[in-house]
Structures are given as C-alpha cells and as structure tokens.
Design a protein around this motif. Structure first.
Motif, PDB file in Angstrom:
ATOM      1  N   SER A  46      -4.237   3.591  26.616  1.00  0.00           N
ATOM      2  CA  SER A  46      -4.431   2.417  27.513  1.00  0.00           C
ATOM      3  C   SER A  46      -6.046   2.397  27.781  1.00  0.00           C
ATOM      4  N   LEU A  47      -6.327   1.337  28.213  1.00  0.00           N
ATOM      5  CA  LEU A  47      -7.948   1.090  28.753  1.00  0.00           C
ATOM      6  C   LEU A  47      -8.479   2.399  29.572  1.00  0.00           C
ATOM      7  N   LYS A  48      -7.464   2.769  30.255  1.00  0.00           N
ATOM      8  CA  LYS A  48      -8.020   3.890  31.298  1.00  0.00           C
ATOM      9  C   LYS A  48      -8.118   5.181  30.415  1.00  0.00           C
ATOM     10  N   ASP A  49      -7.283   5.528  29.685  1.00  0.00           N
ATOM     11  CA  ASP A  49      -7.247   6.750  28.956  1.00  0.00           C
ATOM     12  C   ASP A  49      -8.478   6.587  27.668  1.00  0.00           C
ATOM     13  N   SER A  50      -8.699   5.417  27.122  1.00  0.00           N
ATOM     14  CA  SER A  50      -9.724   5.436  25.973  1.00  0.00           C
ATOM     15  C   SER A  50     -11.069   5.750  26.618  1.00  0.00           C
ATOM     16  N   LEU A  51     -11.521   5.168  27.915  1.00  0.00           N
ATOM     17  CA  LEU A  51     -12.751   5.518  28.517  1.00  0.00           C
ATOM     18  C   LEU A  51     -12.812   6.878  28.828  1.00  0.00           C
ATOM     19  N   ARG A  79     -14.294  -3.293  25.776  1.00  0.00           N
ATOM     20  CA  ARG A  79     -13.022  -3.347  26.286  1.00  0.00           C
ATOM     21  C   ARG A  79     -11.970  -4.129  25.515  1.00  0.00           C
ATOM     22  N   ALA A  80     -12.447  -5.041  25.169  1.00  0.00           N
ATOM     23  CA  ALA A  80     -11.580  -6.117  24.542  1.00  0.00           C
ATOM     24  C   ALA A  80     -11.026  -5.317  23.218  1.00  0.00           C
ATOM     25  N   SER A 112     -20.545   2.066  36.072  1.00  0.00           N
ATOM     26  CA  SER A 112     -20.006   2.116  37.498  1.00  0.00           C
ATOM     27  C   SER A 112     -18.913   1.038  37.849  1.00  0.00           C
ATOM     28  N   SER A 113     -18.307   0.366  37.118  1.00  0.00           N
ATOM     29  CA  SER A 113     -17.385  -0.889  37.146  1.00  0.00           C
ATOM     30  C   SER A 113     -16.106  -0.123  37.825  1.00  0.00           C
ATOM     31  N   GLU A 114     -15.403  -1.099  38.292  1.00  0.00           N
ATOM     32  CA  GLU A 114     -13.987  -0.331  38.821  1.00  0.00           C
ATOM     33  C   GLU A 114     -13.162   0.057  37.763  1.00  0.00           C
ATOM     34  N   ASN A 115     -13.418  -0.176  36.570  1.00  0.00           N
ATOM     35  CA  ASN A 115     -12.354   0.096  35.543  1.00  0.00           C
ATOM     36  C   ASN A 115     -12.808   1.624  34.884  1.00  0.00           C
ATOM     37  N   ASP A 116     -14.110   2.155  35.480  1.00  0.00           N
ATOM     38  CA  ASP A 116     -14.662   3.170  34.799  1.00  0.00           C
ATOM     39  C   ASP A 116     -13.727   4.555  35.153  1.00  0.00           C
ATOM     40  N   VAL A 117     -13.661   5.414  34.406  1.00  0.00           N
ATOM     41  CA  VAL A 117     -13.080   6.609  34.732  1.00  0.00           C
ATOM     42  C   VAL A 117     -13.852   7.744  35.045  1.00  0.00           C
ATOM     43  N   THR A 164      -5.723  11.614  18.315  1.00  0.00           N
ATOM     44  CA  THR A 164      -5.940  10.948  19.616  1.00  0.00           C
ATOM     45  C   THR A 164      -4.904  10.948  20.267  1.00  0.00           C
ATOM     46  N   PRO A 165      -4.793  11.336  21.713  1.00  0.00           N
ATOM     47  CA  PRO A 165      -3.701  11.629  22.615  1.00  0.00           C
ATOM     48  C   PRO A 165      -3.135  10.208  22.922  1.00  0.00           C
TER      49      PRO A 165
END
Length: 797
Positions: free
Chosen positions: A385-390, A400-401, A457-462, A486-487
């Motif tokens: 997912s985008l979150k896990d990839s970050l 991100r795309a 520091s955007s809202e999607n950063d982890v 990669t998990p």
C-alpha cells in the motif's frame, strides 16, 4: 593396412559390377540386441523433459539437460560461427568446451530414472572457492525395492563424478556407503519414502518441482493433490523442514495441486505464488507467506487470494512497477548500501474483460451474454500500500503514483523534479566524496538530512522511518548475499471482499492478445517477456517500457522461428528458449534481450549438445519401467484400497517375469497382466520402442509385408496342408470401401471372372507357387511380398 573408406566402396562397387552381383537386403529377427547396451543420440527437440541454465565458476554459461531419465551438462557457445573447424589445431589450441553426463554414470542407464534436475542458485556452504555447482534432482531410488521417488542434491560442476555410476550394478548392502550411490535427503528407501497414505513422499509431478531463486527452498505437487514445500539442506544428508500447505486459502477456496499448478517463488524465497482452480474451476492466484528463509524453517503464515474467481488469472511473475526502477536508482545513489531487489508487484495474465455482443447461439436472440472474448490482458498487482511503501522507503514520498502516463505524468513530474534537486545538492555538498575515482555518493547522515529538508510533512507521510529495513539483502553464514523480499501489504485477514486482490490494474498500453505465458520481467528494465499463440505457432513478444512517468510501450516479436519451449532459469538470470534449430540461452538484461531479438539466424548463445547420447541397458530399463508402472497405479488409482487387492503381493508376483523379458513386447504383456489384476477400464499399455528389423528401409518393408488370402485357415498335419474353414462374402452391391477392394480372393465371385472355380470350406491348400505349405512354420511365410500379385495354389478338394 588402413585404407580409405571411399576407396573401399569404389572397389566393392566395381567388383559387384564385374561379377554381376549385388548387395542383398537382409532382415534379422533377434532379441539379442535387447540384452546389450544401446546408445541413442540425444535429440534436443524430442528427448528433453527439463532444462535449466547457470553460470559456471570460470565465467561461462552451462545448461542442465534432463532427457529420458538422464541428466547432462552442455556448454553455451557465444557464437557458433566461431567454433574452430579443427579442434586442438595450431599446436594444441582451440580446445572445445566439454559436454558431460551428470547422472547416471556408465553402466547405470536404466537403474535410475531422473525426472527433474534444477540448478540450486547458491552453492552449498564453503563451495564457492572450489567452484562447485549443485542441482536438486528428483529420481527413482535404486535402493528402494519399488523405485520410490526421492530427492537428491547432486554436484553438476565439471570436476564432479557422475552420480548413480557403474558401482550400482553390483550387489550392495543396506547402507548408501556400501554402494557408491548418492544419498537422498527425502523419500526413496528412507522412512519418508513410499505412498502418501503412509506418510511418504509419494509420486511427485516432476514438471512442478521449483527451486527458489535464493536456493534455500523448493516446492512441488504430488498425485494426492498436495503442495509440498521443503528447505534444502546444506548437504545431502542434512536436516530439512517439510511442510504440506493447507488445501484451501484463507477465504476457503480450494487449493489442490496437480500437474498444471504454477508455483513461483518470490526473489527472496519468502512468498510463493500459486495458480490453482477455484471452486468454480476458474483459475486464481493465491500468495502463501512461508516465513523468512534465513530462519532455516518453513513457517506458513497467511495464504491470501490475490485475484478474483470471476475470471481466469494465471502465469504470475514477480517484478517491479516502472516507478520502482526510478525509486531504486535514486535510493542507490543516495546510499549505495541500500538495495531494493525485492519484488514490489505481481504481474499476471487474465481474461477478465468480456464482450456483450458477437456470440452466436442456436437459440437466436437468446445468445448468452456477456461472454469471454478469448483475449488475454496483462495486469499488475501492487504488493505494498502507499502507506507501507513510504515506511519501507521514504523516496516513495516523491513519486506517489504507481502508474504513469496521461495526466498522471503532470502529477509525477513535480516529485521527480524535487528528486533531481536533491541529487544536484548532493553534487555540490562537501559531504560527498569520490569512490573509485569517478563515482560520488552521499553518506547516509547527509542523505537523511536532505530528505528531512524536503517536503515530507504531507498528510500521507508516515512516521517511524527508523523502523524501516536499512538493507534488502542479508549475508549468510558463508558471506553470500541473499535478497530480502519486500513485505506484502495483504490487508485484513479472511477478506472475502478481496480488497487486496482488487488493487490490481490492467496495463492499458499493452494490447490484448492470445497470450499463453507471461515469462518474466527483465532484471534491469521494466520490460516484459510474453508468449502469444498464432496460427503459425508460438511467438516471443518483448514489451519494452519507457522510463517513468511515461506509460509508452513498444512491442517487438521474434518472427520466423518455431518456438517449442521457453522458460526462465532457476536463478532468474537467463531466458531459455528452444527453437526448431537449437537451444538458446540469453541474459535476462536489456542488452541480453536486445541481442536475442537481433539474432535472426539463431547462432549465438546456443547450447552445444552435439555428441551427447543416452546409454540404455534394456534389462535394467525394463525393470525400472515395471516398478514405475506399479507405483503409478498405486498412487494414481481412484480407489485407495486398490480394489481390495494386496498390491505389494502383486508387485512380487510379476517381478520375476520382468527379469526374464528380453524384448519390449514381452514387458508389455507382463504390464498388461499386472494392470489387469485391478479389473478396471481405461488402464492401457501401449507405445514404446519395439525392435524394427526393417530399419525404415522401403525394400525391406516391402519384402516383409505379408499378403492375405481372405479366408480363415487351419493347419492340418493329417491332411498335409491348410484346411479352409470359412470364406467371408462381401455385400454383392459394395466392392470398394474407402477406395479399397473388399472381397476374398478365394471366393467363387472373385475367381469366376477368370474362368476358375472358387474355394469352399473343406478344401485343403497344400502348396503355394509350387512350394509345400508344410515346409515352412506358417503359410504366411510363402505370402510375403505378393500383396496385389497372382499366386498359384495347389488345392485338394
């Protein structure tokens, strides 16, 4: 005196002309040849069952070939045009590359049958210096009375001696040490051998045996529908972890293994992609988490369905999206110790698009709709997912795309420009130092500072970047580097909504087609290798992908050559293709595939199997075939109780007859009797290599063809001839069937046209063309080479 063969032939021809003689064709009917060794030239096109390729310790490439139960190594010749015409010419130079047999050794042809040989990518511990190479071999065990399947680890390098050699022909004790035979690590004569009903290995589908690219695990299916995975031992007798996977995935879809099951390991060996029929018989792909290989055991975690069962999905390939190649490039530039060799996407083929019109039906307007068009498409399933990839790699925050092209290019270019700015800052930073005089890198502290200065520091950063892996490779205890997978972001457990599976998307820039196999992605390029079916045969297609964020794809096909086989080497480094003209091995890199596409004459990187031959001892092979047939009936038969028979006693009953078989026809009789004990339909014995005394010679075939008198005859010693029992009559209005005359040449209807009387039941034929029928064992010997001709019969009425 040693004379020239051509000169001898000329002398013989002149002698025959002078004496008025000619060479007579002679056919000898004998079974003596079946008791001697037979040498059969290896045919790459007809005999091969499995093929693999690997790099040798001295920088060349070799192929591992399994053909008719025997395994060989053949070198790959970079350019066949440059093969010296005179080996050892020029004072001992031009030494040809060596071809050799891996197993069995001399005298062992028939005592063992090798079903599969797969290269183990990483040699066993401490073998790097010695240059040793090893293969996982599935074979029948000579030490097992019933030739049970067993797995071995066998050396394949040029310095090794052939396994299963001549020593195995002698009497041996119960221990492997007394025989000179290799020791299996599972199956065969060990406690882990025998039927699956008794907890044994059973009969393995050799075509499904797969070794992980890291060389630490293997997997296969058997005739009981099991999918079995095992850790490979450090040596042939080391401990192994064997796990039978559950026969359903986590949402309850059946996961039964068969000979068509696709088993594909991820690059690091942690995950296994499995193609199997769902409950509705559509093909689906499930991903099994087998635990990290460095633990030395197999710990089965989640088995997640990765595609929907509403359509067929198959031919999975682990790889990376185009974006990830850019991310890896930037990551490596920031810190060369970082490596992202693990897969981030799963590519596969699917027919999930349907058509609403065009299908014909005998019911007119009530034609079924929608229907499948038969076209296949290439799909991509992101594994994170985008979150896990970050969290795994903060460079993903800039891009991100997951998929570029069209309007997405405008969005993606903003992040790419930010990365370019960071790389420019690196070039002007004093913290950068030279490496090897011309390469510059940034130390990890500076690279982290630069990333912190960028917009993360955007809202999607982890958060918690400190918890991410610092390297996707790990060192083994012998210093070898292994890829760390990669998990995968599987999502919620037992998700019947298939939220993870439905993140997949079609690669629109790859057109639909009659695709049959998605072979691989290139190692250093996002391009894909796909095989399609055409009216003229199978065609290799290369879909070359443009650099991210473009979604442009250029398609190139190999035309003109007949493709018979294509496969990826076990280590994933080579593309193996078998054409009608030869076996070709190409590097799976952009340069290697470019050279492959440009080699129209197919004379580069060809496996040199010329001169290899199969050594067969028929008596040993007959016994092996009998044991194979007995075991296959035990493991394949629909009734586990074998119809109430004591199947072990059946084996003992017919084995002594096999030992007396001197030709294949006799073995077939024994096999039919054994199989007949089951009283089951659809159990057949057919085919095989029968002794053909005519050797394909048209003259020999003509003189050995036996004509028929069209009557039922009985040999009678009392009447000194053959008594006519019955002369069948044909329909008076039909004389030809399929263009052939259908009548008895002895009937009155036939002979009356020439003014002769036909024969009748009770007449006795005592001679043919003036020769007594009692002078030969059978009247047919007097009817050879007279089909369609006239003969004179002496008849007593």
């Amino acid at each position: 005196k040693i004379s020239n063969a051509n000169e001898e032939k000329r002398n013989l021809d002149s002698t025959n002309t002078i004496l008025g003689t000619q060479q007579l064709p002679i056919a000898v009917y004998s079974d003596f040849s079946n008791m001697q060794e037979r040498l059969i030239p290896l045919s790459v096109a007809n005999h091969l069952s499995t093929i693999d390729a690997y790099a040798t310790s001295y920088g060349t490439i070799s192929t591992l070939l399994t053909a008719r139960g025997q395994t060989f190594v053949a070198p790959v010749i970079p350019d066949t045009k440059n093969i010296p015409q005179s080996p050892y010419g020029g004072g001992g130079r031009n030494m040809p590359a060596r071809r050799y047999k891996v197993a069995p050794g001399s005298g062992g042809g028939g005592i063992v049958r090798i079903l599969t040989a797969k290269h183990i990518p990483d040699p066993l511990k401490s073998s790097q210096d010695a240059g040793e190479r090893h293969a996982l071999v599935l074979a029948t065990d000579p030490l097992s009375p019933t030739a049970e399947h067993a797995f071995y680890i066998v050396r394949t390098d040029a310095m090794a001696s052939p396994a299963f050699g001549f020593a195995s022909l002698y009497d041996y004790g119960d221990s492997v040490a007394d025989t000179g035979l290799p020791a299996p690590f599972i199956g065969g004569h060990l406690e882990s051998g025998g039927s699956t009903k008794e907890g044994g290995l059973g009969s393995v589908y050799g075509s499904t045996v797969t070794v992980s690219p890291c060389g630490r695990r293997a997997v296969w299916t058997n005739t009981d529908g099991q999918i079995v995975t095992v850790t490979l031992p450090k040596d042939s007798v080391g401990e192994v972890s064997v796990v039978i996977l559950p026969q359903q995935n986590e949402i309850g879809q059946p996961m039964i293994g068969d000979s068509e099951t696709e088993l594909i390991f991820s690059p690091g060996g942690r995950y296994l992609a499995i193609t199997h029929p769902a409950r509705n018989q559509f093909k689906v792909i499930s991903i099994a988490d087998l635990g990290v290989p460095e633990d030395g055991v197999i710990s089965v975690g989640r088995i997640v369905q990765a595609t929907t069962d509403r359509f067929n999905s198959f031919s999975p390939v682990w790889g990376k999206q185009s974006k990830d190649f850019l991310v890896d490039k930037v990551t490596t530039t920031l810190d060369p110790s970082e490596s992202s060799a693990g897969a981030t996407a799963l590519f596969f083929l699917s027919d999930r698009d349907v058509v609403l019109s065009g299908a014909s039906s005998p019911w007119g307007t009530r034609a079924p709709s929608p229907s499948f068009s038969g076209e296949k498409y290439v799909y991509t399933l992101p594994l994170q997912s985008l979150k896990d990839s970050l969290s795994f790699n903060e460079v993903n925050a800039f891009i991100r795309a997951p998929y570029g092209g069209g309007g997405a290019m405008e969005v993606s270019m903003e992040g790419i420009k930010e990365l370019d700015l960071i790389l420019e800052l690196m070039a002007s930073s004093p913290a950068i130092g030279p490496i090897d005089g011309n390469q510059t890198v940034l130390n990890s502290a500076t690279s982290t500072a630069l990333l912190d200065q960028s917009n993360l520091s955007s809202e999607n950063d982890v958060e918690n970047f400190d918890n991410k892996p610092t390297n996707s490779t790990e060192a083994s205890d012998d210093g070898h580097q292994f890829i760390v997978d990669t998990p995968i972001s599987f999502g919620p457990e037992k998700d019947v909504g298939l939220s993870f599976a439905r993140t997949s998307f079609r690669i629109d820039s790859i057109p639909s087609g009659d695709y049959v196999l998605l072979v691989s992605q290139l190692l250093n390029d996002p391009s894909l290798v796909v095989v399609s079916s055409t009216p003229s045969g199978f065609v290799v297609n290369i879909f070359a992908t443009s650099d991210y964020p473009s979604d442009g794809i250029e398609s190139v096909s190999v035309e003109g050559a007949s493709l018979d086989f294509i496969e990826l080497s076990t280590d994933g480094h080579y593309l193996i293709t078998l054409f009608s003209t030869g076996l070709k091995v190409s590097s799976l890199t952009a340069d290697g595939i470019t050279a492959f596409m440009q080699d129209a004459s197919l004379d580069k990187n060809i496996a040199d199997a010329e001169g290899l031959h199969l050594s067969i001892w028929p008596a040993l092979e007959y016994e092996m075939m009998y044991k194979d047939a007995w075991r296959m009936l035990r493991d394949y038969f629909y009734d586990p109780s074998m119809g109430g028979l004591e199947w072990d006693r059946i084996f003992d009953r017919y084995l002594p007859l096999v030992e007396r078989c001197s030709k294949r026809e006799e073995l077939d009789d024994v096999l039919r009797q054994m199989a007949g004990e089951l009283s089951a339909l659809h159990v057949f014995v057919y085919g095989g290599e029968y002794n053909i005394p005519n050797h394909g010679d048209p003259m020999l075939e003509a003189i050995n063809e036996i004509a028929s008198l069209g009557a039922l005859l009985r040999r009678s010693t009392e009447k000194f001839g053959y008594e006519v029992i019955k002369i069948p009559e044909t329909d008076p209005d039909f004389h030809m069937v399929d263009g052939l005359p259908m009548y008895s040449p002895l009937s009155s209807r036939t002979l009356s046209m020439s003014g002769q009387d036909g024969l009748a039941p009770g007449d006795v034929i005592v001679g043919v063309n003036g020769e007594s029928v009692m002078s030969v064992p059978d009247i047919n010997m007097l009817l050879r080479n007279v089909a369609g001709e006239s003969v004179r019969l002496e008849v007593v009425r």
